[in-house]
Enzyme design. Structure first.
Site, PDB file in Angstrom:
ATOM      1  N   TYR A  75       0.829  -1.212   0.000  1.00 23.36           N
ATOM      2  CA  TYR A  75       0.000   0.000   0.000  1.00 23.36           C
ATOM      3  C   TYR A  75       0.862   1.260   0.000  1.00 23.36           C
ATOM      4  O   TYR A  75       0.508   2.259  -0.641  1.00 23.36           O
ATOM      5  CB  TYR A  75      -1.007  -0.012   1.158  1.00 23.36           C
ATOM      6  CG  TYR A  75      -2.242  -0.791   0.758  1.00 23.36           C
ATOM      7  CD1 TYR A  75      -3.244  -0.188   0.009  1.00 23.36           C
ATOM      8  CD2 TYR A  75      -2.381  -2.133   1.067  1.00 23.36           C
ATOM      9  CE1 TYR A  75      -4.352  -0.899  -0.423  1.00 23.36           C
ATOM     10  CE2 TYR A  75      -3.487  -2.867   0.652  1.00 23.36           C
ATOM     11  CZ  TYR A  75      -4.464  -2.235  -0.089  1.00 23.36           C
ATOM     12  OH  TYR A  75      -5.559  -2.938  -0.520  1.00 23.36           O
ATOM     13  N   ARG A  83       1.727   1.853  -3.481  1.00 24.10           N
ATOM     14  CA  ARG A  83       0.577   2.331  -4.258  1.00 24.10           C
ATOM     15  C   ARG A  83       0.207   3.772  -3.891  1.00 24.10           C
ATOM     16  O   ARG A  83      -0.103   4.576  -4.761  1.00 24.10           O
ATOM     17  CB  ARG A  83      -0.628   1.405  -4.030  1.00 24.10           C
ATOM     18  CG  ARG A  83      -0.418   0.028  -4.653  1.00 24.10           C
ATOM     19  CD  ARG A  83      -1.633  -0.851  -4.477  1.00 24.10           C
ATOM     20  NE  ARG A  83      -2.812  -0.314  -5.130  1.00 24.10           N
ATOM     21  CZ  ARG A  83      -4.055  -0.731  -4.901  1.00 24.10           C
ATOM     22  NH1 ARG A  83      -4.277  -1.680  -4.006  1.00 24.10           N
ATOM     23  NH2 ARG A  83      -5.065  -0.202  -5.542  1.00 24.10           N
ATOM     24  N   ASN A 114     -12.417   2.682  -8.172  1.00 26.07           N
ATOM     25  CA  ASN A 114     -11.043   3.068  -7.864  1.00 26.07           C
ATOM     26  C   ASN A 114     -10.921   3.574  -6.436  1.00 26.07           C
ATOM     27  O   ASN A 114     -11.822   4.241  -5.922  1.00 26.07           O
ATOM     28  CB  ASN A 114     -10.552   4.140  -8.845  1.00 26.07           C
ATOM     29  CG  ASN A 114     -10.400   3.578 -10.240  1.00 26.07           C
ATOM     30  OD1 ASN A 114     -10.467   2.360 -10.424  1.00 26.07           O
ATOM     31  ND2 ASN A 114     -10.205   4.430 -11.214  1.00 26.07           N
ATOM     32  N   HIS A 119     -15.335   1.141  -3.449  1.00 22.76           N
ATOM     33  CA  HIS A 119     -14.315   0.281  -2.847  1.00 22.76           C
ATOM     34  C   HIS A 119     -13.425   1.006  -1.845  1.00 22.76           C
ATOM     35  O   HIS A 119     -12.336   0.545  -1.531  1.00 22.76           O
ATOM     36  CB  HIS A 119     -13.461  -0.375  -3.947  1.00 22.76           C
ATOM     37  CG  HIS A 119     -14.219  -1.397  -4.739  1.00 22.76           C
ATOM     38  ND1 HIS A 119     -13.751  -1.943  -5.911  1.00 22.76           N
ATOM     39  CD2 HIS A 119     -15.418  -1.980  -4.524  1.00 22.76           C
ATOM     40  CE1 HIS A 119     -14.637  -2.813  -6.380  1.00 22.76           C
ATOM     41  NE2 HIS A 119     -15.660  -2.845  -5.560  1.00 22.76           N
ATOM     42  N   CYS A 173     -11.152   0.060  16.763  1.00 26.40           N
ATOM     43  CA  CYS A 173     -12.111   1.114  17.144  1.00 26.40           C
ATOM     44  C   CYS A 173     -12.518   1.937  15.917  1.00 26.40           C
ATOM     45  O   CYS A 173     -12.257   1.544  14.785  1.00 26.40           O
ATOM     46  CB  CYS A 173     -11.536   1.986  18.266  1.00 26.40           C
ATOM     47  SG  CYS A 173     -10.235   3.119  17.726  1.00 26.40           S
ATOM     48  N   SER A 221     -12.714  -4.134 -16.048  1.00 27.46           N
ATOM     49  CA  SER A 221     -12.876  -5.474 -16.610  1.00 27.46           C
ATOM     50  C   SER A 221     -14.270  -6.015 -16.264  1.00 27.46           C
ATOM     51  O   SER A 221     -14.687  -7.035 -16.792  1.00 27.46           O
ATOM     52  CB  SER A 221     -11.802  -6.419 -16.046  1.00 27.46           C
ATOM     53  OG  SER A 221     -11.894  -6.451 -14.640  1.00 27.46           O
ATOM     54  N   ASN A 239     -13.135   1.233 -23.497  1.00 28.71           N
ATOM     55  CA  ASN A 239     -12.092   0.305 -23.050  1.00 28.71           C
ATOM     56  C   ASN A 239     -11.386  -0.232 -24.303  1.00 28.71           C
ATOM     57  O   ASN A 239     -12.064  -0.664 -25.235  1.00 28.71           O
ATOM     58  CB  ASN A 239     -12.745  -0.859 -22.272  1.00 28.71           C
ATOM     59  CG  ASN A 239     -11.744  -1.679 -21.466  1.00 28.71           C
ATOM     60  OD1 ASN A 239     -10.630  -1.930 -21.913  1.00 28.71           O
ATOM     61  ND2 ASN A 239     -12.148  -2.095 -20.272  1.00 28.71           N
ATOM     62  N   ALA A 254      -9.268   5.714 -22.302  1.00 21.40           N
ATOM     63  CA  ALA A 254     -10.186   6.701 -21.710  1.00 21.40           C
ATOM     64  C   ALA A 254      -9.666   8.122 -21.871  1.00 21.40           C
ATOM     65  O   ALA A 254     -10.437   9.049 -22.098  1.00 21.40           O
ATOM     66  CB  ALA A 254     -10.388   6.383 -20.226  1.00 21.40           C
TER      67      ALA A 254
HETATM   68  P1  NAD Z   1      -9.095  -4.284 -13.778  1.00 24.14           P
HETATM   69  O1  NAD Z   1      -7.614  -4.201 -13.600  1.00 24.14           O
HETATM   70  O2  NAD Z   1      -9.784  -5.561 -13.501  1.00 24.14           O
HETATM   71  O3  NAD Z   1      -9.430  -3.902 -15.284  1.00 24.14           O
HETATM   72  C1  NAD Z   1      -8.840  -2.780 -15.899  1.00 24.14           C
HETATM   73  C2  NAD Z   1      -9.549  -2.563 -17.212  1.00 24.14           C
HETATM   74  O4  NAD Z   1      -9.098  -1.329 -17.744  1.00 24.14           O
HETATM   75  C3  NAD Z   1      -9.264  -3.630 -18.271  1.00 24.14           C
HETATM   76  O5  NAD Z   1     -10.497  -4.040 -18.830  1.00 24.14           O
HETATM   77  C4  NAD Z   1      -8.394  -2.905 -19.288  1.00 24.14           C
HETATM   78  O6  NAD Z   1      -8.633  -3.366 -20.626  1.00 24.14           O
HETATM   79  C5  NAD Z   1      -8.870  -1.485 -19.127  1.00 24.14           C
HETATM   80  N1  NAD Z   1      -7.915  -0.448 -19.499  1.00 24.14           N
HETATM   81  C6  NAD Z   1      -6.561  -0.466 -19.428  1.00 24.14           C
HETATM   82  N2  NAD Z   1      -6.056   0.700 -19.834  1.00 24.14           N
HETATM   83  C7  NAD Z   1      -7.117   1.491 -20.159  1.00 24.14           C
HETATM   84  C8  NAD Z   1      -7.242   2.844 -20.609  1.00 24.14           C
HETATM   85  N3  NAD Z   1      -6.155   3.615 -20.805  1.00 24.14           N
HETATM   86  N4  NAD Z   1      -8.483   3.326 -20.831  1.00 24.14           N
HETATM   87  C9  NAD Z   1      -9.599   2.562 -20.619  1.00 24.14           C
HETATM   88  N5  NAD Z   1      -9.530   1.282 -20.193  1.00 24.14           N
HETATM   89  C10 NAD Z   1      -8.310   0.765 -19.947  1.00 24.14           C
HETATM   90  O7  NAD Z   1      -9.698  -3.069 -12.963  1.00 24.14           O
HETATM   91  P2  NAD Z   1     -11.119  -2.945 -12.303  1.00 24.14           P
HETATM   92  O8  NAD Z   1     -12.169  -3.483 -13.194  1.00 24.14           O
HETATM   93  O9  NAD Z   1     -11.223  -1.553 -11.776  1.00 24.14           O
HETATM   94  O10 NAD Z   1     -10.924  -3.971 -11.089  1.00 24.14           O
HETATM   95  C11 NAD Z   1     -11.533  -3.767 -10.013  1.00 24.14           C
HETATM   96  C12 NAD Z   1     -10.592  -3.587  -8.794  1.00 24.14           C
HETATM   97  O11 NAD Z   1      -9.333  -2.977  -9.042  1.00 24.14           O
HETATM   98  C13 NAD Z   1     -11.275  -2.645  -7.891  1.00 24.14           C
HETATM   99  O12 NAD Z   1     -11.459  -3.275  -6.665  1.00 24.14           O
HETATM  100  C14 NAD Z   1     -10.354  -1.446  -7.709  1.00 24.14           C
HETATM  101  O13 NAD Z   1     -10.475  -0.964  -6.394  1.00 24.14           O
HETATM  102  C15 NAD Z   1      -9.029  -2.024  -7.987  1.00 24.14           C
HETATM  103  N6  NAD Z   1      -7.946  -1.141  -8.465  1.00 24.14           N
HETATM  104  C16 NAD Z   1      -7.998   0.224  -8.324  1.00 24.14           C
HETATM  105  C17 NAD Z   1      -6.965   1.020  -8.809  1.00 24.14           C
HETATM  106  C18 NAD Z   1      -7.063   2.523  -8.655  1.00 24.14           C
HETATM  107  O14 NAD Z   1      -7.691   2.998  -7.710  1.00 24.14           O
HETATM  108  N7  NAD Z   1      -6.481   3.292  -9.571  1.00 24.14           N
HETATM  109  C19 NAD Z   1      -5.865   0.431  -9.431  1.00 24.14           C
HETATM  110  C20 NAD Z   1      -5.836  -0.977  -9.554  1.00 24.14           C
HETATM  111  C21 NAD Z   1      -6.885  -1.730  -9.075  1.00 24.14           C
HETATM  112 ZN    ZN Z   2      -8.204   2.166  17.577  1.00 22.08          ZN
END
Ligand code: NAD
Ligand code: ZN
Length: 233
Positions: free
Chosen positions: A50, A53, A85, A102, A113, A171, A195, A213
């Site tokens: 973490y 990250r 995210n 999330h 606590c 995804s 995507n 995106a």
């Molecule tokens: P995932 O990793 O499962 O899927 C990512 C998706 O993004 C894929 O389908 C991929 O093809 C697509 N992708 C990649 N580059 C792209 C772009 N430039 N533009 C558009 N699409 C693009 O991610 P998810 O579906 O969010 O998975 C869910 C879990 O991942 C969640 O629990 C989330 O909290 C966590 N997560 C969050 C972060 C963050 O906060 N930035 C980062 C990694 C994972």
């Molecule tokens: Zn505490």
């Protein structure tokens, strides 16, 4: 319209996704890191991950995708953004209506606590609760944990009522978030996917924009602005 975003929208800000080809899980197994059991077994390892990250997110900036979506939100085209995210890039892009399903990686909470803290600096080691000395954990939803009820209900309402669901950079493999656009569909609405790769929702997608995106969303915004301006004249 309601929007659902996933890690892909932040990929162009330099934050790795979980399942893409540069996905985090290529180097780390989710079950070793993002579960309550993993945290009990090895909180040091989980916090180390973490820490890495949080540092990445602090150094990152919202990209043109976050900014265009926030503008579509301000214009009322996108009623609300529901995100999986845990980063804060939608907030920093000034999105006005945001539902975080999330949790928030920049916040930690006590494992015993009610204490919560929002990080200004990147934490080091396993932080301890100043109130009861128990270990703090990231305030995010881990695998096997329920989603915050209020956020989920709000998201379900938004997608049920929307005439279109825009699904961006997810995804759609993580439930229940991945199923939200189907609520729009089952109420007669359409699904638009932004995507480069098809997601698990592919069979239900009405309009697929196979583009990053950060490229697609500014173009959509531009088209919407053109329509707005031509309607005014
Ligand atoms: P995932 O990793 O499962 O899927 C990512 C998706 O993004 C894929 O389908 C991929 O093809 C697509 N992708 C990649 N580059 C792209 C772009 N430039 N533009 C558009 N699409 C693009 O991610 P998810 O579906 O969010 O998975 C869910 C879990 O991942 C969640 O629990 C989330 O909290 C966590 N997560 C969050 C972060 C963050 O906060 N930035 C980062 C990694 C994972
Ligand atoms: Zn505490």
């Amino acid at each position: 319209m309601a929007a659902l975003t996933g890690a892909g929208i932040s990929a162009d800000s330099g934050i790795p996704t979980f399942r893409g080809k540069d996905g985090l899980w290529r180097r780390f197994k989710p079950e070793e890191l993002a579960t309550p059991e993993a945290f009990q077994r090895n909180p040091e390892l989980v916090w180390e991950w973490y820490e890495w990250r949080i540092k990445l997110i602090k150094e990152a900036k919202p990209n043109p995708g976050h900014l265009a979506l926030a503008e579509l939100n301000r214009m009322g085209i996108v009623k609300c953004v529901v995100t999986q995210n845990v980063d804060d890039l939608h907030e920093r892009a000034c999105t006005t209506c945001l539902v975080k399903l999330h949790g928030d990686i920049m916040t930690a909470r006590c494992t015993s606590c009610d204490f919560e803290i929002k990080w200004k600096d990147v934490p080091k080691g396993v932080p301890k609760c100043p109130a009861c000395c128990s270990p703090l954990r990231p305030a995010v939803v881990w695998f096997g944990e329920p989603l915050p009820q209020e956020a989920l209900e709000r998201a379900e309402r938004l997608f049920s009522e929307a005439r279109a669901a825009m699904v961006i950079g997810t995804s759609a493999a993580v439930m229940p978030a991945g199923k939200l656009p189907l609520l729009t569909k089952s109420n007669g609405g359409i699904i638009i996917e932004v995507n480069p790769e098809p997601s698990a929702l592919e069979p239900y997608v009405d309009i697929a924009i196979r583009e990053r995106a950060s490229v697609a969303l500014p173009r959509i915004l531009e088209e919407v602005r053109k329509l707005y301006n031509s309607n005014k004249t």
